[in-house]
Write a protein that holds these residues in place. Structure first.
Motif, PDB file in Angstrom:
ATOM      1  N   VAL A  23      -4.533 -70.830 159.895  1.00 34.07           N
ATOM      2  CA  VAL A  23      -3.872 -70.885 161.167  1.00 34.07           C
ATOM      3  C   VAL A  23      -2.845 -69.562 161.296  1.00 34.07           C
ATOM      4  CG1 VAL A  23      -3.795 -73.241 161.222  1.00 34.07           C
ATOM      5  CG2 VAL A  23      -1.941 -71.921 160.072  1.00 34.07           C
ATOM      6  N   LEU A  24      -2.640 -69.211 162.590  1.00 29.42           N
ATOM      7  CA  LEU A  24      -1.767 -68.241 163.262  1.00 29.42           C
ATOM      8  C   LEU A  24      -0.492 -68.932 163.724  1.00 29.42           C
ATOM      9  CD1 LEU A  24      -0.753 -65.460 164.208  1.00 29.42           C
ATOM     10  CD2 LEU A  24      -1.936 -66.054 166.348  1.00 29.42           C
ATOM     11  N   ILE A  25       0.846 -68.447 163.011  1.00 33.36           N
ATOM     12  CA  ILE A  25       1.911 -69.384 163.727  1.00 33.36           C
ATOM     13  C   ILE A  25       2.997 -68.040 164.264  1.00 33.36           C
ATOM     14  CG2 ILE A  25       4.012 -70.629 162.962  1.00 33.36           C
ATOM     15  CD1 ILE A  25       2.400 -71.632 160.775  1.00 33.36           C
ATOM     16  N   GLN A  26       3.194 -68.534 165.452  1.00 31.54           N
ATOM     17  CA  GLN A  26       4.149 -67.574 166.233  1.00 31.54           C
ATOM     18  C   GLN A  26       5.645 -68.057 166.179  1.00 31.54           C
ATOM     19  OE1 GLN A  26       3.677 -64.487 168.147  1.00 31.54           O
ATOM     20  NE2 GLN A  26       5.899 -64.579 168.007  1.00 31.54           N
ATOM     21  N   LEU A  27       6.490 -67.238 165.611  1.00 31.01           N
ATOM     22  CA  LEU A  27       7.880 -67.696 165.509  1.00 31.01           C
ATOM     23  C   LEU A  27       8.616 -67.335 166.742  1.00 31.01           C
ATOM     24  CD1 LEU A  27       9.064 -67.651 161.745  1.00 31.01           C
ATOM     25  CD2 LEU A  27       7.620 -69.303 162.910  1.00 31.01           C
ATOM     26  N   LYS A  28       9.976 -67.821 166.967  1.00 27.82           N
ATOM     27  CA  LYS A  28      10.848 -67.696 168.006  1.00 27.82           C
ATOM     28  C   LYS A  28      11.339 -66.194 167.858  1.00 27.82           C
ATOM     29  CE  LYS A  28      11.965 -72.270 169.204  1.00 27.82           C
ATOM     30  NZ  LYS A  28      13.080 -73.449 169.236  1.00 27.82           N
ATOM     31  N   ASN A  29      11.479 -65.700 166.717  1.00 28.03           N
ATOM     32  CA  ASN A  29      12.076 -64.370 166.393  1.00 28.03           C
ATOM     33  C   ASN A  29      11.146 -63.382 166.373  1.00 28.03           C
ATOM     34  OD1 ASN A  29      10.600 -64.579 164.025  1.00 28.03           O
ATOM     35  ND2 ASN A  29      12.419 -64.201 162.567  1.00 28.03           N
ATOM     36  N   GLU A  30       9.831 -63.388 167.219  1.00 26.85           N
ATOM     37  CA  GLU A  30       8.869 -62.638 167.339  1.00 26.85           C
ATOM     38  C   GLU A  30       7.989 -62.243 166.244  1.00 26.85           C
ATOM     39  OE1 GLU A  30       8.448 -60.543 170.487  1.00 26.85           O
ATOM     40  OE2 GLU A  30      10.173 -62.217 170.982  1.00 26.85           O
ATOM     41  N   LYS A  31       8.278 -62.808 165.048  1.00 25.78           N
ATOM     42  CA  LYS A  31       7.155 -62.710 163.989  1.00 25.78           C
ATOM     43  C   LYS A  31       6.147 -63.605 163.798  1.00 25.78           C
ATOM     44  CE  LYS A  31      10.554 -60.296 160.890  1.00 25.78           C
ATOM     45  NZ  LYS A  31      11.779 -60.735 159.923  1.00 25.78           N
ATOM     46  N   GLN A  32       5.167 -63.374 163.218  1.00 23.43           N
ATOM     47  CA  GLN A  32       4.083 -64.267 163.047  1.00 23.43           C
ATOM     48  C   GLN A  32       3.735 -64.226 161.585  1.00 23.43           C
ATOM     49  OE1 GLN A  32       1.015 -61.902 165.476  1.00 23.43           O
ATOM     50  NE2 GLN A  32       1.272 -63.542 167.202  1.00 23.43           N
ATOM     51  N   PHE A  33       3.155 -65.463 161.297  1.00 24.86           N
ATOM     52  CA  PHE A  33       2.733 -65.844 159.991  1.00 24.86           C
ATOM     53  C   PHE A  33       1.184 -66.377 160.191  1.00 24.86           C
ATOM     54  CE2 PHE A  33       6.527 -65.760 157.282  1.00 24.86           C
ATOM     55  CZ  PHE A  33       7.399 -65.609 158.288  1.00 24.86           C
ATOM     56  N   VAL A  34       0.448 -65.738 159.106  1.00 27.52           N
ATOM     57  CA  VAL A  34      -0.972 -66.273 159.018  1.00 27.52           C
ATOM     58  C   VAL A  34      -0.755 -66.748 157.611  1.00 27.52           C
ATOM     59  CG1 VAL A  34      -3.349 -65.461 158.779  1.00 27.52           C
ATOM     60  CG2 VAL A  34      -1.939 -64.622 160.692  1.00 27.52           C
ATOM     61  N   GLY A  35      -1.502 -67.940 157.490  1.00 22.62           N
ATOM     62  CA  GLY A  35      -1.910 -68.404 156.081  1.00 22.62           C
ATOM     63  C   GLY A  35      -2.759 -69.742 156.105  1.00 22.62           C
ATOM     64  N   THR A  36      -2.950 -70.472 155.158  1.00 20.55           N
ATOM     65  CA  THR A  36      -3.634 -71.702 154.884  1.00 20.55           C
ATOM     66  C   THR A  36      -2.910 -72.629 155.090  1.00 20.55           C
ATOM     67  OG1 THR A  36      -5.202 -70.718 153.397  1.00 20.55           O
ATOM     68  CG2 THR A  36      -5.285 -73.135 153.550  1.00 20.55           C
ATOM     69  N   LEU A  37      -2.918 -73.573 156.023  1.00 23.51           N
ATOM     70  CA  LEU A  37      -2.239 -74.693 156.134  1.00 23.51           C
ATOM     71  C   LEU A  37      -2.527 -76.001 155.126  1.00 23.51           C
ATOM     72  CD1 LEU A  37      -0.162 -76.096 158.350  1.00 23.51           C
ATOM     73  CD2 LEU A  37      -2.179 -77.165 159.452  1.00 23.51           C
ATOM     74  N   MET A  38      -1.270 -75.963 154.632  1.00 21.20           N
ATOM     75  CA  MET A  38      -1.252 -76.993 153.572  1.00 21.20           C
ATOM     76  C   MET A  38      -0.731 -78.443 153.909  1.00 21.20           C
ATOM     77  SD  MET A  38      -2.785 -74.912 151.165  1.00 21.20           S
ATOM     78  CE  MET A  38      -2.689 -75.884 149.590  1.00 21.20           C
ATOM     79  N   ALA A  39       0.461 -78.416 154.515  1.00 19.81           N
ATOM     80  CA  ALA A  39       0.971 -79.520 154.992  1.00 19.81           C
ATOM     81  C   ALA A  39       1.998 -79.576 156.228  1.00 19.81           C
ATOM     82  CB  ALA A  39       1.886 -80.297 153.846  1.00 19.81           C
ATOM     83  N   PHE A  40       2.184 -80.413 156.818  1.00 22.08           N
ATOM     84  CA  PHE A  40       3.043 -80.748 158.090  1.00 22.08           C
ATOM     85  C   PHE A  40       3.682 -81.881 158.208  1.00 22.08           C
ATOM     86  CE2 PHE A  40       0.941 -83.095 161.040  1.00 22.08           C
ATOM     87  CZ  PHE A  40      -0.398 -83.076 160.572  1.00 22.08           C
ATOM     88  N   ASP A  41       4.872 -81.991 159.013  1.00 22.53           N
ATOM     89  CA  ASP A  41       5.432 -83.120 159.179  1.00 22.53           C
ATOM     90  C   ASP A  41       5.787 -83.424 160.730  1.00 22.53           C
ATOM     91  OD1 ASP A  41       7.968 -82.076 159.493  1.00 22.53           O
ATOM     92  OD2 ASP A  41       8.637 -82.323 157.563  1.00 22.53           O
TER      93      ASP A  41
END
Lengths: 81, 81, 81, 81, 81, 81, 81
Positions: free
Chosen positions: A20-38
């Motif tokens: 998944v691609l995750i966009q944060l409020k501070n302009e940074k992005q993270f790419v990785g394998t989604l392991m868990a969420f709540d």
């Protein structure tokens, strides 16, 4: 897949184990394998890469992301058509 | 380790006693040994070092970090492969 | 002391009556004796000193600090080694 | 007085009817007589003066201050020694 | 009047039907007759005037103000002495 | 359609499966097919396009948008007249 | 009308079906017909116009506005005198 998405968290559920691609409020992005969420949208990614302008800035491995910093989460290659 | 991470807080649980990197919203980073956390992601680190641009700015020893200032928490050396 | 810190608030509990350093979101720091705290991390310090860049800017005596302005709280001289 | 402060709100309670200094997140300060407070740290001051850089900018009389704008509240002349 | 103000909302209650000054977080001020409020400090003013630097910028009539944008509310002419 | 909108979420309900425009607090806009929403206004869009100044910046496919970043949601072509 | 406004939401209730002006925290204004609201002050407008400096920037038709972005809501032509 449209059938499987009744509520927003269903998309996160079907994306477990996928990139998944995750966009944060501070302009940074993270790419990785989604392991868990709540329900707070706290996330654990594996093989996490911090991106900026399409380039990898840092390799982070397993990472806990706090939900209130997230703008969007998009699984790779998931157009419905 | 993939088996042990069903929910995001599980990653914090298996990281107790290990070194973690914590990124705050104000651009600062903290490195230290994870001693405790709660559901608000309030954190206690030991041997805490405040970092900026990869350099140690301050040694803080035991430190309580308020959860709502945290962007991510990444344990050192935890890629799943 | 490691035994005494199961949850983050335990660090605040064992720091009562001791000097702590508190970093606020607005870049200011407070040093004082920790008198009281609650689950919102609202804090009462005594002999409070407002610091900036390592210098005392103001002596405030007893002071109530609202929890949501706090980044971290670190008791003086508390490394676990 | 140390005996009287078990929880943070105890300091506000013993300061009723006394002059306090309140620092807001927007850099402004208020000085006035503490008349009332609640668990949200909403405050009513009387004889309220809005201060900036140690000077009175405005006389406001009775004033309701919303708790979420407050950084700290310090009663005048309350060192414990 | 001091007798009537045990809790912060009491000041708003005794100010119903009177003119109040409301300072918002975005630097703007509103002057108007306090018609209603609730526990979130949502407010209805009548004959509302939006002020900036002591000048009327706009006449708004009846206006609903959302509580989380408010810094302070001060009734006109209410010093306790 | 006016009959169908008693509460704000009713508009989102009747917009399921249709194209919507979503404005975020960080100035960005998303256009896509509304698949799902919840009471936090968390949203899933399909065929998501990130827009800026009327131009497509990125094709995102299925995307989870966190509710607290949203300013408004407007279905395409829905004037009531 | 003063009789009808005991609580702030009463103003929104009597404004249903009428034109309102909504000021957002990001400096933008919306004008439209109030169709629906809830306790979070989420709003649905019809015939929505996004305004800036008194000029129409965009016609949006039916629009869902998230409550936490709103500063004030003022029905057109509602002075009590």
């Amino acid at each position: 897949m449209a059938n499987g998405i009744e509520r927003p968290l269903d998309l996160l559920n079907v994306s477990k184990g996928k990139e998944v691609l995750i966009q944060l409020k501070n302009e940074k992005q993270f790419v990785g394998t989604l392991m868990a969420f709540d329900i707070h949208i706290n996330i654990v990614l594996d093989n996490t890469k911090e991106m900026k302008d399409g380039e990898v800035k840092k390799n982070l491995g397993l990472t806990f992301l706090r939900g209130d910093t997230i703008i969007f989460i998009s699984p790779a290659g998931t157009n419905l058509d």
